[in-house]
Design an enzyme around this catalytic site. Structure first.
Site, PDB file in Angstrom:
ATOM      1  N   ARG A  67       0.771  -1.243   0.000  1.00 40.62           N
ATOM      2  CA  ARG A  67       0.000   0.000   0.000  1.00 40.62           C
ATOM      3  C   ARG A  67       0.799   1.287   0.000  1.00 40.62           C
ATOM      4  NH1 ARG A  67      -5.413  -1.196   2.062  1.00 40.62           N
ATOM      5  NH2 ARG A  67      -5.558   0.918   2.787  1.00 40.62           N
ATOM      6  N   ASP A  68       2.096   1.211   0.055  1.00 40.47           N
ATOM      7  CA  ASP A  68       2.856   2.460  -0.055  1.00 40.47           C
ATOM      8  C   ASP A  68       4.199   2.190  -0.727  1.00 40.47           C
ATOM      9  OD1 ASP A  68       3.277   5.174   0.139  1.00 40.47           O
ATOM     10  OD2 ASP A  68       3.868   5.149   2.251  1.00 40.47           O
ATOM     11  N   ILE A  69       4.114   1.546  -1.884  1.00 36.33           N
ATOM     12  CA  ILE A  69       5.331   1.246  -2.624  1.00 36.33           C
ATOM     13  C   ILE A  69       5.836   2.518  -3.297  1.00 36.33           C
ATOM     14  CG2 ILE A  69       6.257  -0.009  -4.628  1.00 36.33           C
ATOM     15  CD1 ILE A  69       4.321  -2.276  -3.926  1.00 36.33           C
ATOM     16  N   ASN A  95      10.923   3.783  -0.199  1.00 37.48           N
ATOM     17  CA  ASN A  95      10.692   2.608   0.653  1.00 37.48           C
ATOM     18  C   ASN A  95      11.472   1.390   0.192  1.00 37.48           C
ATOM     19  OD1 ASN A  95       9.052   3.624   2.619  1.00 37.48           O
ATOM     20  ND2 ASN A  95       7.134   3.099   1.598  1.00 37.48           N
TER      21      ASN A  95
END
Ligand SMILES: *[C@@H]1O[C@H](CO)[C@@H](O)[C@H](O)[C@H]1NC(C)=O
Ligand SMILES: *[C@@H]1O[C@H](CO)[C@@H](O)[C@H](O)[C@H]1NC(C)=O
Ligand SMILES: CC(=O)N[C@H]1CO[C@H](CO)[C@@H](O)[C@@H]1O
Length: 264
Positions: free
Chosen positions: A63-65, A69
Site C-alpha cells: 500500500r505504499d510502494i 521505501n
C-alpha cells in the site's frame, strides 16, 4: 527471502541494513546506474512484492510502494520496507475499503476514486517505480511548468510513440531498444487506469525475471558484476513489529503511519 510463516500470520524478520534507498540511488547519487542493474533491481522488487501478495497464506498488500521505501545494501540488494500502511487480507477478501492512504505520484487513481484497495494498487505504484528506473525522473516533478506526474508524462510519450523524449540518457546509451520497449510496455500495463486490466505482481515479476535473464546471457562483459549481484537474495524489511492477530478479517497495524504521506 527471510520470511517465516508462523500460523496464519507471516512474521517478517527484522533486518535493518540500509545503504540508502532506491530514491537516493536514482535521484541523488553521482553514480550512474547501469541498465543491467536497473532491470535487476526492478526484478528483485517485483519478486518481493509478488511474495507479499501470493506466497503467504494471508496476502499482504504493501500500500505504499515508492522508491524511498526500497532500501539498498552495498551490493544493491533490494529490501522492501515500510509496512506501516500494509494490511493482511483474509483469503476470501480481495477488496478493502478504507481511507485513502499512500503517496501522491504513486497512488492508484482507481483506488483514489473508489477507496477500494486491491493488489492492483501495489501494481500501479510499482509501475511508477519502473518509470523512475527508466527515466531517472522523480514520481512528482519539482518543475511546476510541466505536468508534474511522471506517470502521466510517461504515458503521453508512449501514446505519441516518443519514448526517446523521456528515457534516461544513460539508458538509451546502454540498452537495446527492444529491451527498453519491453520494459516500457510492462510499465504501461502496470499503469493501466483500470486495475483489472493490469497484470498481477506474479506476472510482472516473471516478465522482469526473464528480461533480466535474457539480458544476462546476452551480456558476457558484465558477467562478473552480475554474478556478484545474484549471490544475495532480496528480503523484506518491515520497519515496525507485526503483532497482527490471525483473525478472520483484516488485522490492521493501529500504531502505524500517517494517513497520507506527503514525502516524495
Ligand atoms: C497527478 O497528481 C496529482 C497530485 O498528486 C493527482 O491529484 C492527480 O490525480 C494526478 N493526475 C493524474 C492524471 O494521475
Ligand atoms: C488497459 O488495458 C487494456 C487491456 O490490455 C487495453 O485494451 C487498454 O487500452 C489499456 N488502457 C490504457 C489506458 O492503456
Ligand atoms: C547510496 C549509499 O548510501 N551508498 C553508500 C553505501 O555504502 C558505501 C560504503 O559504506 C558508501 O560508499 C556508499 O556511498
Amino acid at each position: 527471502m527471510h520470511c517465516c510463516l508462523a500460523f496464519e500470520v507471516p512474521l517478517l524478520v527484522y533486518e535493518y541494513v540500509p545503504n540508502g534507498t532506491l530514491f537516493d540511488l536514482i535521484h541523488q547519487s553521482q553514480l550512474p546506474i547501469s541498465w543491467n542493474m536497473r532491470i535487476k533491481i526492478a526484478a528483485d522488487i517485483a519478486g518481493a512484492v509478488a511474495y507479499l501478495h501470493f506466497a503467504s497464506s494471508v496476502p499482504i498488500y504493501h500500500r505504499d510502494i515508492k522508491s524511498t521505501n526500497i532500501l539498498m545494501d552495498e551490493k544493491y540488494v533490494v529490501k522492501v520496507s515500510d509496512f506501516g500502511t500494509s494490511k493482511f487480507v483474509a483469503v476470501d477478501q480481495t477488496h478493502l475499503t478504507t481511507l485513502v492512504k499512500g503517496t501522491f505520484g504513486y497512488l492508484d487513481p482507481e483506488y483514489f476514486q473508489t477507496s477500494q484497495y486491491t493488489d492492483k494498487g501495489d501494481v500501479y505504484s510499482f509501475g511508477v517505480i519502473l518509470v523512475e528506473l527508466l527515466t531517472g525522473q522523480r514520481a512528482i516533478s519539482l518543475d511546476v511548468s510541466q505536468e508534474r506526474n511522471l506517470s502521466t508524462r510517461f504515458l503521453a510519450c508512449m501514446e505519441a510513440n516518443n519514448l526517446d523524449a523521456i528515457i534516461d540518457t544513460q539508458v538509451s546509451k546502454q540498452a537495446k531498444i527492444e529491451e527498453v520497449i519491453e520494459f516500457a510496455r510492462l510499465a504501461k500495463r502496470c499503469l493501466n487506469i483500470t486495475g483489472r486490466m493490469r497484470p498481477n505482481m506474479k506476472e510482472v515479476a516473471r516478465e522482469l525475471e526473464s528480461l533480466s535473464v535474457s539480458q544476462l546471457s546476452a551480456n558476457v562483459t558484465h558477467a562478473i558484476e552480475e554474478a556478484n549481484m545474484y549471490e544475495a537474495k532480496s528480503v523484506l524489511v518491515p520497519n515496525i513489529d507485526y503483532t497482527g492477530t490471525s483473525g478472520d478479517s483484516v488485522a490492521s497495524t493501529s500504531d502505524a503511519h500517517p494517513l497520507m504521506s506527503t514525502k516524495f
